[in-house]
Write an enzyme that holds these catalytic residues in place. Sequence first.
Site, PDB file in Angstrom:
ATOM      1  CE  LYS A 190       6.228 -23.892  71.655  1.00 41.48           C
ATOM      2  NZ  LYS A 190       7.602 -23.462  71.402  1.00 41.48           N
ATOM      3  N   GLY A 223      15.569 -25.245  75.594  1.00 42.89           N
ATOM      4  CA  GLY A 223      15.570 -26.614  75.068  1.00 42.89           C
ATOM      5  C   GLY A 223      14.309 -27.402  75.380  1.00 42.89           C
TER       6      GLY A 223
HETATM    7  C1  R5P Z   1       8.845 -20.157  70.059  1.00 46.71           C
HETATM    8  O1  R5P Z   1       7.825 -19.751  69.572  1.00 46.71           O
HETATM    9  C2  R5P Z   1      10.070 -20.495  69.290  1.00 46.71           C
HETATM   10  O2  R5P Z   1       9.806 -20.813  67.964  1.00 46.71           O
HETATM   11  C3  R5P Z   1      10.816 -21.627  69.963  1.00 46.71           C
HETATM   12  O3  R5P Z   1      10.054 -22.816  69.847  1.00 46.71           O
HETATM   13  C4  R5P Z   1      11.046 -21.346  71.423  1.00 46.71           C
HETATM   14  O4  R5P Z   1      11.583 -20.066  71.587  1.00 46.71           O
HETATM   15  C5  R5P Z   1      11.960 -22.366  72.021  1.00 46.71           C
HETATM   16  O5  R5P Z   1      12.156 -22.075  73.362  1.00 46.71           O
HETATM   17  P1  R5P Z   1      12.618 -23.179  74.374  1.00 46.71           P
HETATM   18  O6  R5P Z   1      13.875 -23.787  73.826  1.00 46.71           O
HETATM   19  O7  R5P Z   1      12.872 -22.420  75.653  1.00 46.71           O
HETATM   20  O8  R5P Z   1      11.512 -24.167  74.529  1.00 46.71           O
END
Ligand code: R5P
Length: 293
Positions: A190, A223
């Site tokens: 990511k 999300g």
């Molecule tokens: C980030 O490091 C966490 O593990 C989650 O992937 C993140 O907080 C998800 O955030 P969002 O739903 O805003 O993409």
Amino acid sequence: MIITSCGNSQGIAKNIARRLKAEYSSITIASFPDGDIYLKFNTILKGKRIVIVQSFQPHPDMSLFDIIFAAETAKDLGAKKVILVAPYLAYMRQDKRFNAGEAISSRIMAKLLNNSIDKIITIDSHIHRYKSLKDVFTIPAKNLTANSLIADYIKKKIKNSVIIGPDWESYQWAEFIAKKIGVDSTVLEKTRFSSRKVKVKVLKPVLIKGKNVVIVDDIISTGHTIAEAAKHARNMKAKSITAIGVHGLLVENAMDKMKKSGVTKIITTNCIEHKTNKIDVTSLLVDELKRDK
Ligand code: R5P
């Protein structure tokens, strides 16, 4: 032992009390006309262990403030020990200064709690750059995991599955869960451009076509992360896409965004109370409190 809550997590708090055969007693929290906090315990605390069950969602700032007021009041009223059970602990994602001048919020939050409570129990805390909770907490701090409960849920409800961790941080959950069920897992890489914009790319290809894909993450906030992973699974012709989050913050239009990207089902644990709760973490907390002397 007396179990209480500052408003969030009342369901889990009452379940814990029932299973431990302990007294559940509410705290009255209100505001004076000028906005000052008013807090009152409704039972005798002298000589007792007080367990404050409170997730930091919704309203992370007020939750922290309420916990500090409750803990300080409990000690003032003669409580022997104050334990905070925070199924979801906020502020842990800001674990470094990403940009010059920023607050390292996790350290500040922990410092405030270190001063006011005697022990903290949480679940799947966002420990990324820290090695453990000990890096920020000086009080005893226990980080439990809902991994096995999630694996049991998938095993029972979703056949022919493949597990995806949408980033390296989540891969620890995805890999453990996949091994426990005996299915394949993969991780995506990511890149985060802002709080609301991420991109993912596949690092380890696995067969997704015709599979029931399960994307597992510790936190689902806006999300975006899940939505990007779901788009990949949809392009690879997944049969269905389930998103499982330990902590369903589900802010803004998170649910719609994930569904538009191909997510067919959204499942969360009850670390944060929400209509998507299907996995109950009460047993983890009860077992840990039984170990507390
Ligand atoms: C980030 O490091 C966490 O593990 C989650 O992937 C993140 O907080 C998800 O955030 P969002 O739903 O805003 O993409």
